[in-house]
Scaffold this active site. Sequence first.
Site, short mmCIF file in Angstrom:
data_model
loop_
_atom_site.label_atom_id
_atom_site.label_comp_id
_atom_site.label_asym_id
_atom_site.label_seq_id
_atom_site.Cartn_x
_atom_site.Cartn_y
_atom_site.Cartn_z
N HIS A 1 -2.79 -33.54 33.54
CA HIS A 1 -2.96 -34.91 33.02
C HIS A 1 -1.62 -35.60 32.82
CE1 HIS A 1 -7.27 -34.41 32.50
NE2 HIS A 1 -6.96 -33.15 32.28
N LYS B 1 31.45 -25.65 27.44
CA LYS B 1 31.75 -25.03 26.14
C LYS B 1 33.18 -25.34 25.72
CE LYS B 1 28.93 -20.81 26.67
NZ LYS B 1 28.96 -19.35 26.78
O1 F6P Z 1 26.16 -19.63 27.65
C1 F6P Z 1 25.19 -18.92 28.34
C2 F6P Z 1 24.91 -17.62 27.66
O2 F6P Z 1 26.00 -16.77 27.79
C3 F6P Z 1 23.64 -16.94 28.19
O3 F6P Z 1 23.86 -16.25 29.36
C4 F6P Z 1 23.25 -16.12 27.03
O4 F6P Z 1 21.94 -15.67 27.12
C5 F6P Z 1 23.49 -17.09 25.90
O5 F6P Z 1 24.64 -17.81 26.28
C6 F6P Z 1 23.67 -16.49 24.55
O6 F6P Z 1 24.75 -15.59 24.52
P1 F6P Z 1 24.93 -14.58 23.33
O7 F6P Z 1 23.74 -13.69 23.31
O8 F6P Z 1 26.20 -13.85 23.64
O9 F6P Z 1 25.04 -15.37 22.05
#
Ligand code: F6P
Length: 559
Positions: free
Chosen positions: A397, A525
């Site tokens: 939908h 990041k």
């Molecule tokens: O930024 C990606 C990542 O590294 C993923 O691959 C991972 O699952 C997630 O961040 C969380 O990472 P962490 O478990 O080290 O906090």
Amino acid sequence: MSQPTSQPTFPFAPQPPLTATASYQALEEHAVEAEDWQLRSLFAADAGRFPGLTVDAAGLFLDYSKNRLDARTMALLTALARERGVEAQRDAMFAGARINTTENRAVLHTALRAPRASALVVDGQDVSADVHAVLERVRAFTEAVRGGAWLGHSGKPITDIVNIGIGGSDLGPKMVCLALRQYAHPRLAMHFVSNVDGHDMDAALARVDPETTLFIVASKTFTTTETMMNAQTARAWFLQHAPESALARHFVAVSTNTEAIRQFGIDPANMFPFWDWVGGRYSVWSAIGLSVALCVGFGYFQDLLAGAHAMDTHFKEAPLEQNMPALLALVGFWNRQFLGCGSVSIAPYHQDLSRFPAYLQQLDMESNGKRVTKSGAPVDTPTCPVIWGDCGTNGQHAYFQLLHQGTDVTPIDFIAALRPAHEYANHHAALLANCFAQSEAFMKGKTLDEVRADLQAQGLSLANIERLAPHKTFPGNRPSNTILMEYLTPYTLGALIALYEHKTFVQGVLWDVNSFDQWGVELGKVLAKRIESELTGSALPELHDSSTNGLIAMAKAAV
Ligand code: F6P
């Protein structure tokens, strides 16, 4: 995130470019022949199409007959898989070779669900013993919490569990707890906080009582900004209501980084370790699954592992021609490479699998969303399609309009259980009817002539028929897979997740990308750290482009 080492020990020679392989070239020629194939005609011409293009394994059934391919297509695809070394690379993964070359790591999530007797030793380390020692700790802890022997600091049993993690440390546990809600402990409410957005934490804290809440800080690296900030906020909130001595009853951690956990102030007795050879998106089977074990109990957690192990065994032992993960991968590869499909929609016809598409997004796109091969050369074909989706019938939908009549062809994976866990038989019949009707509609479509005949039967004028018919025509010939299980149980869910893990692996081998690193998440990041210090400090942003500078200035002005 560990640094790459300069000495990868990957045991395979660099692959030639995909398009230079004999079997890929044979597929290209075959694709020209197959260009005009119509699924309707393929079904009409072959009464044995359904039995010929279906397979059973580990409690799952896969029907891939509604794809634009035939037995010769499958033979060419399996030949390509062999030429690319899928079987040898699969065996290397299971044996603990360092197939994650850019991080120089083994990839052993399959060892997390192997029985103790599998006695896997890698580089002199008894991996099976390590895995089962942690599982034993998970068992003891979950039994204490669920049984009421583990009490909060004021002597009350735990009622709420807050898993703080992101990516693989959130998506797997959250998806599985929801999928297995029928098995959940009635006293324990599960909460998942992942987003650095304070609204996420705020909403969770508003629902829990510090006297009866257990926080699990789940992070492979224990350095992830979002998780660390959320964990600090939860800790500060908790200490507003309880003394520091109470922390040990309310905070546990799951990580590979025991030193960081110690520094955070979590009692070493409350640490559940795992290992660098477990990728984040493959970690629900490790101690990252602690929240799952707490929710459904250790016995059902073991069933989840057993289902995945059954799929592992099938993947390891079945010839490619009857190998469910390999077939799913090859069909997806065909659709991506030769039909040009840039996205795949996941449609679970089971409300409890509502988080499964989000889970698969990380599994597939973080694994195979790559553009260079293992040796660093550009991949010479498109790679991972976009993965997205939502539960049927809801999607019908909303966006199914585009899937039926839009200009792009999007293959769909329909996933359903033949039997429900509820008593509303009429609902289940309606659900399955919709699932099967959709795959039939995508396959068959509705021709202009069929539409005209329908409208004529309804008594419309010729002018109206001609005006409306193009809008009511369905091109059909749109590919889909259907995956069925008897019930959604811990076992079948384990098998389903492992099916997609191995599908992802096989496609990664075909494209010759490293499916086990994720460097693509790093740049954002780093930039976020810099911008955060500009937002919270007094420094004026000068290093950015005018758009980024402008946005930062707006945020600063709003403070
Ligand atoms: O930024 C990606 C990542 O590294 C993923 O691959 C991972 O699952 C997630 O961040 C969380 O990472 P962490 O478990 O080290 O906090």
